[in-house]
Write a protein that holds these residues in place. Structure first.
Motif, PDB file in Angstrom:
ATOM      1  N   GLU A   1     108.049 -21.463 -52.104  1.00  0.00           N
ATOM      2  CA  GLU A   1     107.798 -20.215 -51.604  1.00  0.00           C
ATOM      3  C   GLU A   1     106.578 -19.364 -52.045  1.00  0.00           C
ATOM      4  N   ALA A   2     106.348 -19.342 -53.521  1.00  0.00           N
ATOM      5  CA  ALA A   2     105.339 -18.871 -53.975  1.00  0.00           C
ATOM      6  C   ALA A   2     104.051 -19.407 -53.702  1.00  0.00           C
ATOM      7  N   TYR A   3     103.814 -20.856 -53.648  1.00  0.00           N
ATOM      8  CA  TYR A   3     102.719 -21.485 -53.183  1.00  0.00           C
ATOM      9  C   TYR A   3     102.418 -21.266 -51.601  1.00  0.00           C
ATOM     10  N   ALA A   4     103.440 -21.210 -50.934  1.00  0.00           N
ATOM     11  CA  ALA A   4     103.094 -20.932 -49.433  1.00  0.00           C
ATOM     12  C   ALA A   4     102.754 -19.475 -49.331  1.00  0.00           C
ATOM     13  N   GLU A   5     103.324 -18.647 -49.883  1.00  0.00           N
ATOM     14  CA  GLU A   5     102.985 -17.258 -50.021  1.00  0.00           C
ATOM     15  C   GLU A   5     101.439 -16.835 -50.210  1.00  0.00           C
ATOM     16  N   GLN A   6     100.996 -17.377 -51.377  1.00  0.00           N
ATOM     17  CA  GLN A   6      99.844 -17.101 -51.920  1.00  0.00           C
ATOM     18  C   GLN A   6      98.546 -17.933 -50.993  1.00  0.00           C
ATOM     19  N   THR A   7      99.343 -19.298 -50.582  1.00  0.00           N
ATOM     20  CA  THR A   7      98.333 -20.032 -49.515  1.00  0.00           C
ATOM     21  C   THR A   7      97.863 -19.079 -48.449  1.00  0.00           C
ATOM     22  N   GLU A   8      98.987 -18.499 -47.767  1.00  0.00           N
ATOM     23  CA  GLU A   8      98.825 -17.742 -46.790  1.00  0.00           C
ATOM     24  C   GLU A   8      97.752 -16.596 -46.801  1.00  0.00           C
ATOM     25  N   ARG A   9      98.229 -15.765 -48.284  1.00  0.00           N
ATOM     26  CA  ARG A   9      97.130 -14.923 -48.477  1.00  0.00           C
ATOM     27  C   ARG A   9      95.867 -15.122 -48.741  1.00  0.00           C
ATOM     28  N   LEU A  10      95.545 -16.449 -49.276  1.00  0.00           N
ATOM     29  CA  LEU A  10      94.113 -17.060 -49.526  1.00  0.00           C
ATOM     30  C   LEU A  10      93.628 -17.245 -47.914  1.00  0.00           C
ATOM     31  N   HIS A  11      94.486 -17.837 -47.129  1.00  0.00           N
ATOM     32  CA  HIS A  11      93.893 -17.974 -45.764  1.00  0.00           C
ATOM     33  C   HIS A  11      93.590 -16.885 -45.184  1.00  0.00           C
ATOM     34  N   THR A  12      94.274 -15.694 -45.305  1.00  0.00           N
ATOM     35  CA  THR A  12      93.941 -14.496 -44.569  1.00  0.00           C
ATOM     36  C   THR A  12      92.587 -13.907 -45.211  1.00  0.00           C
ATOM     37  N   GLU A  13      92.278 -13.850 -46.458  1.00  0.00           N
ATOM     38  CA  GLU A  13      91.202 -13.361 -47.077  1.00  0.00           C
ATOM     39  C   GLU A  13      89.945 -14.275 -46.553  1.00  0.00           C
ATOM     40  N   MET A  14      90.253 -15.590 -46.627  1.00  0.00           N
ATOM     41  CA  MET A  14      89.057 -16.403 -46.301  1.00  0.00           C
ATOM     42  C   MET A  14      88.620 -15.943 -44.831  1.00  0.00           C
ATOM     43  N   GLN A  15      89.581 -15.782 -43.908  1.00  0.00           N
ATOM     44  CA  GLN A  15      89.151 -15.583 -42.657  1.00  0.00           C
ATOM     45  C   GLN A  15      88.628 -14.313 -42.637  1.00  0.00           C
ATOM     46  N   ARG A  16      88.861 -13.360 -43.364  1.00  0.00           N
ATOM     47  CA  ARG A  16      88.278 -12.096 -43.399  1.00  0.00           C
ATOM     48  C   ARG A  16      86.532 -12.118 -43.882  1.00  0.00           C
TER      49      ARG A  16
END
Length: 235
Positions: free
Chosen positions: A203-218
């Motif tokens: 779950e921690a991997y998935a959460e930080q991966t999603e956070r990274l994805h959001t920041e990369m898009q931004r």
């Protein structure tokens, strides 16, 4: 990896490999920066107290030399397709320029081990979490390889948006067009951690991966705004 290859890969590099990297930067990255009027914003977000993983979007073969502009003059390390290293006479050059081989499309434990060794030696590492080149304005789902390496080495990931590189050298083209590129560097994303200090939960991997994805898009959106170009709207 042969003994010779191991010496060339050596984390931290040798005087010869570090010098060749500087020469390569001057011959490739710097002229590319001038030719495409590349600007860089957000270098203040780069960690100054240890290694980190640079995580750019991937729209062009030129994204690798563009990533070399992220820290300016500092040396970067890269994963390269294993096929690049098949020609024995070229392997020393690729190693000296900061690359080391990875087998795409499957779990390459040796490449992940080398990536962690690079970070443990205090060097910055470039990983493209989208995998192979993509197209379009949306950052595609990320592979968890970058997150795994970040967790094992306990280093932050720096989201980077490279705007305009797909116009500079589109897929199927061999010419480098003199079109503006902007690189936007975002604040670092910390690695996933284990609450019990033992094993990082999925779950921690998935959460930080999603956070990274959001920041990369931004940062990708910001970079595209800076070059004044958007992808054509399709139905």
């Amino acid at each position: 990896m042969s003994d010779t290859d191991h010496d060339l890969f050596r984390p931290g590099g040798t005087f010869w490999t570090r010098t060749l990297y500087k020469i390569g930067w001057l011959l490739v990255a710097f002229p590319l920066k001038l030719w495409t009027r590349t600007t860089v914003s957000g270098r203040e977000n780069l960690p100054t107290d240890g290694p980190y993983i640079v995580c750019p979007n991937h729209r062009s073969y030129l994204d690798t030399p563009y990533a070399a502009l992220v820290p300016g003059w500092g040396r970067m390390r890269y994963m390269g397709k294993h096929t690049m290293f098949k020609v024995a006479r070229l392997r020393p050059l690729f190693y000296a320029l900061g690359a080391f081989p990875v087998n795409r499309g499957k779990a390459d434990r040796e490449a992940l081990k080398r990536a962690i060794q690079v970070l443990d030696a205090g060097e910055a590492l470039v990983l493209f979490p989208e995998g192979e080149r993509k197209s379009g304005p949306m950052v595609q789902p990320l592979f968890e390889g970058a997150m795994f390496v970040a967790a094992k080495a306990n280093v932050p990931m720096v989201p980077v948006g490279i705007g305009g590189s797909e116009r500079v050298m589109p897929k199927g083209k061999n010419f480098i067009y003199p079109r503006k590129v902007h690189i936007e560097i975002g604040p670092p994303v910390p690695p996933p951690t284990a609450p019990d200090g033992k094993r990082v939960p999925r779950e921690a991997y998935a959460e930080q991966t999603e956070r990274l994805h959001t920041e990369m898009q931004r940062v990708f959106d910001l970079a595209m705004e800076r070059v004044g170009w958007s992808y054509p709207v399709t139905d």
